[in-house]
Write a protein that holds these residues in place. Sequence first.
Motif, PDB file in Angstrom:
ATOM      1  N   TYR A 309       7.707 -25.610  -5.099  1.00  0.00           N
ATOM      2  CA  TYR A 309       8.857 -25.257  -5.938  1.00  0.00           C
ATOM      3  C   TYR A 309       9.774 -24.268  -5.198  1.00  0.00           C
ATOM      4  O   TYR A 309      11.004 -24.333  -5.336  1.00  0.00           O
ATOM      5  CB  TYR A 309       8.384 -24.690  -7.271  1.00  0.00           C
ATOM      6  CG  TYR A 309       9.479 -24.532  -8.300  1.00  0.00           C
ATOM      7  CD1 TYR A 309      10.447 -25.523  -8.474  1.00  0.00           C
ATOM      8  CD2 TYR A 309       9.556 -23.398  -9.108  1.00  0.00           C
ATOM      9  CE1 TYR A 309      11.456 -25.394  -9.411  1.00  0.00           C
ATOM     10  CE2 TYR A 309      10.573 -23.262 -10.046  1.00  0.00           C
ATOM     11  CZ  TYR A 309      11.515 -24.258 -10.194  1.00  0.00           C
ATOM     12  OH  TYR A 309      12.520 -24.135 -11.119  1.00  0.00           O
ATOM     13  N   THR A 310       9.176 -23.386  -4.410  1.00  0.00           N
ATOM     14  CA  THR A 310       9.976 -22.457  -3.581  1.00  0.00           C
ATOM     15  C   THR A 310      10.877 -23.253  -2.642  1.00  0.00           C
ATOM     16  O   THR A 310      12.049 -22.926  -2.447  1.00  0.00           O
ATOM     17  CB  THR A 310       9.047 -21.521  -2.765  1.00  0.00           C
ATOM     18  OG1 THR A 310       8.161 -20.881  -3.678  1.00  0.00           O
ATOM     19  CG2 THR A 310       9.822 -20.486  -1.981  1.00  0.00           C
ATOM     20  N   LYS A 313      13.734 -24.729  -4.520  1.00  0.00           N
ATOM     21  CA  LYS A 313      14.762 -23.699  -4.782  1.00  0.00           C
ATOM     22  C   LYS A 313      15.548 -23.380  -3.501  1.00  0.00           C
ATOM     23  O   LYS A 313      16.744 -23.094  -3.556  1.00  0.00           O
ATOM     24  CB  LYS A 313      14.109 -22.439  -5.368  1.00  0.00           C
ATOM     25  CG  LYS A 313      13.691 -22.640  -6.829  1.00  0.00           C
ATOM     26  CD  LYS A 313      13.336 -21.352  -7.540  1.00  0.00           C
ATOM     27  CE  LYS A 313      11.904 -20.958  -7.278  1.00  0.00           C
ATOM     28  NZ  LYS A 313      11.343 -20.031  -8.244  1.00  0.00           N
ATOM     29  N   THR A 314      14.847 -23.445  -2.347  1.00  0.00           N
ATOM     30  CA  THR A 314      15.520 -23.204  -1.055  1.00  0.00           C
ATOM     31  C   THR A 314      16.627 -24.236  -0.850  1.00  0.00           C
ATOM     32  O   THR A 314      17.700 -23.934  -0.340  1.00  0.00           O
ATOM     33  CB  THR A 314      14.499 -23.304   0.112  1.00  0.00           C
ATOM     34  OG1 THR A 314      13.440 -22.401  -0.152  1.00  0.00           O
ATOM     35  CG2 THR A 314      15.133 -22.988   1.456  1.00  0.00           C
ATOM     36  N   HIS A 317      18.318 -26.198  -5.832  1.00  0.00           N
ATOM     37  CA  HIS A 317      18.224 -26.950  -7.096  1.00  0.00           C
ATOM     38  C   HIS A 317      18.908 -26.209  -8.256  1.00  0.00           C
ATOM     39  O   HIS A 317      19.376 -26.828  -9.212  1.00  0.00           O
ATOM     40  CB  HIS A 317      16.738 -27.204  -7.407  1.00  0.00           C
ATOM     41  CG  HIS A 317      16.465 -27.588  -8.820  1.00  0.00           C
ATOM     42  ND1 HIS A 317      16.900 -28.785  -9.354  1.00  0.00           N
ATOM     43  CD2 HIS A 317      15.805 -26.946  -9.826  1.00  0.00           C
ATOM     44  CE1 HIS A 317      16.506 -28.850 -10.614  1.00  0.00           C
ATOM     45  NE2 HIS A 317      15.855 -27.764 -10.930  1.00  0.00           N
ATOM     46  N   GLU A 318      18.974 -24.870  -8.150  1.00  0.00           N
ATOM     47  CA  GLU A 318      19.533 -24.106  -9.274  1.00  0.00           C
ATOM     48  C   GLU A 318      21.069 -24.130  -9.302  1.00  0.00           C
ATOM     49  O   GLU A 318      21.679 -23.756 -10.292  1.00  0.00           O
ATOM     50  CB  GLU A 318      18.982 -22.669  -9.250  1.00  0.00           C
ATOM     51  CG  GLU A 318      17.553 -22.667  -9.796  1.00  0.00           C
ATOM     52  CD  GLU A 318      16.706 -21.486  -9.345  1.00  0.00           C
ATOM     53  OE1 GLU A 318      17.147 -20.736  -8.442  1.00  0.00           O
ATOM     54  OE2 GLU A 318      15.606 -21.320  -9.881  1.00  0.00           O
ATOM     55  N   THR A 348       7.560 -25.926 -13.235  1.00  0.00           N
ATOM     56  CA  THR A 348       8.917 -26.086 -12.688  1.00  0.00           C
ATOM     57  C   THR A 348       9.977 -26.282 -13.769  1.00  0.00           C
ATOM     58  O   THR A 348      11.169 -26.085 -13.501  1.00  0.00           O
ATOM     59  CB  THR A 348       8.975 -27.318 -11.760  1.00  0.00           C
ATOM     60  OG1 THR A 348       8.637 -28.485 -12.539  1.00  0.00           O
ATOM     61  CG2 THR A 348       8.010 -27.191 -10.604  1.00  0.00           C
TER      62      THR A 348
END
Length: 468
Positions: A309-310, A313-314, A317-318, A348
Amino acid sequence: MENRENIAVGLDIGTTKIVAMIGKKNEYGKLEILGLGKAKSLGVARGVVNNITQTIQSIQQAVSEAEENSGYRINDVVVGIAGQHIRSIQHSDYISRTNYEEVISEKDIQQLIEQVNKLAMLPGEEIIHVLPQEYKIDGQSEIKEPVGMYGRRLEASFHVVVGQALSIRNVGRCVQSSGIELSGINLEPLASADAVLSQEEKEAGVALIDIGGGTTDLAIFKDGIIRHTAVVPFGGNVITEDIKEGCSIIEKQAELLKVKFGSAWPGENKDNEIVSIPGLRGREPKEISLKNLSKIIHARVVEIIEQVYTEIKTYGHEDPRKKLIAGIVLTGGGAQLKHIKQLVEYITGMDTRIGYPNEHLAGNSSEEISSPLYATAVGLVMKSIDNRTQSAYKLEVSNKVPVKTKPIARPIMEEPSVIEDVKNESEAIQEPVKEIKESTDVPSQEDTGKNFFDKWVDKVKDFLDKAE
């Protein structure tokens, strides 16, 4: 070869298993699996070869089984590459076209890709894939297909996958030493993605998580383009290891417990659910609570998913423009763990489904092949079909014997196959016996028929005479 069939072969060299898969496209454009061979992988750790000899033996075993099942003989394979040494970078490059009166052709794109392939990497690293993402022509951006357009300056952003050169060479050497040619290498998460994702998912934005034995691979797609790849150096093996340590049992029992009774969600097990495991060599059987087992599995799976998940996010995705609308697709052997889908959704907050490689498989494929376990192998066969090579050819089956004895005939480069040694030894054993029979029939042939056994007998006689 009168009918040149495009027979494709994929070889998935994993940490827990090695799979050889032979396939071809049927008349409906779907993938028909002709043969499957698998062997326990002994010389691979976390996706990287650490014992050449054992890996060669495992490859030979998987290949022989696939050949036997299908009646085809394998020439070359597309091999999957994974391991913690894999990293990916984003890179932009351009070429200036002198002949801008002509339209942009495949040749121009190839020139641009070759230019990126010459990028200077860190010492010991090698470029595995150069994947074009979007093109710009004379400043006009967001062009997906530049072929056929006019322009002076052709620019593109690339997703470049990089790996350790020596690790890649070792894999290549294992394959060639097994007597097979290497027709291509492919990043395993990309192969799995080809097998389990639909085009709609790739357009909407999706993260493919392939939980293997030694590594967990990630591939992110958005707008139909590969955006991010990563390899997390944890997989099903660390879960088994934790069960082994936590319950003080042997690895084989830990693996069985995980597969049969394991769950990623500890809440569903009652306190009084217990499994009894036979003790070693006359010892008392061990009783293990399923709630404890689930707690051990849960803790490790959470750790793996959080690392992945990290990476998601890298990628970003946000950011609303990069949002992965289709969420997550789980595949690989680890995706078969009970309640893992619910756990991933919980951690997630993304929609999740289990990815089966039946998207591109022919309708009559067996249930075994449609398992998430074989997603990478199916993807590698699809890649091999794209290469348009005749990777295997049908054996003349007058009687079934050649298929059985064929592994002996494989050309081995350095490490001789165990089968060959046994064959040579049996010949060596038969030879003297034959000659002894001859020498008993014809005692007059003293020098011509003298083999090792006769000479040895003469030496013993000579020694005894001298001793007297």
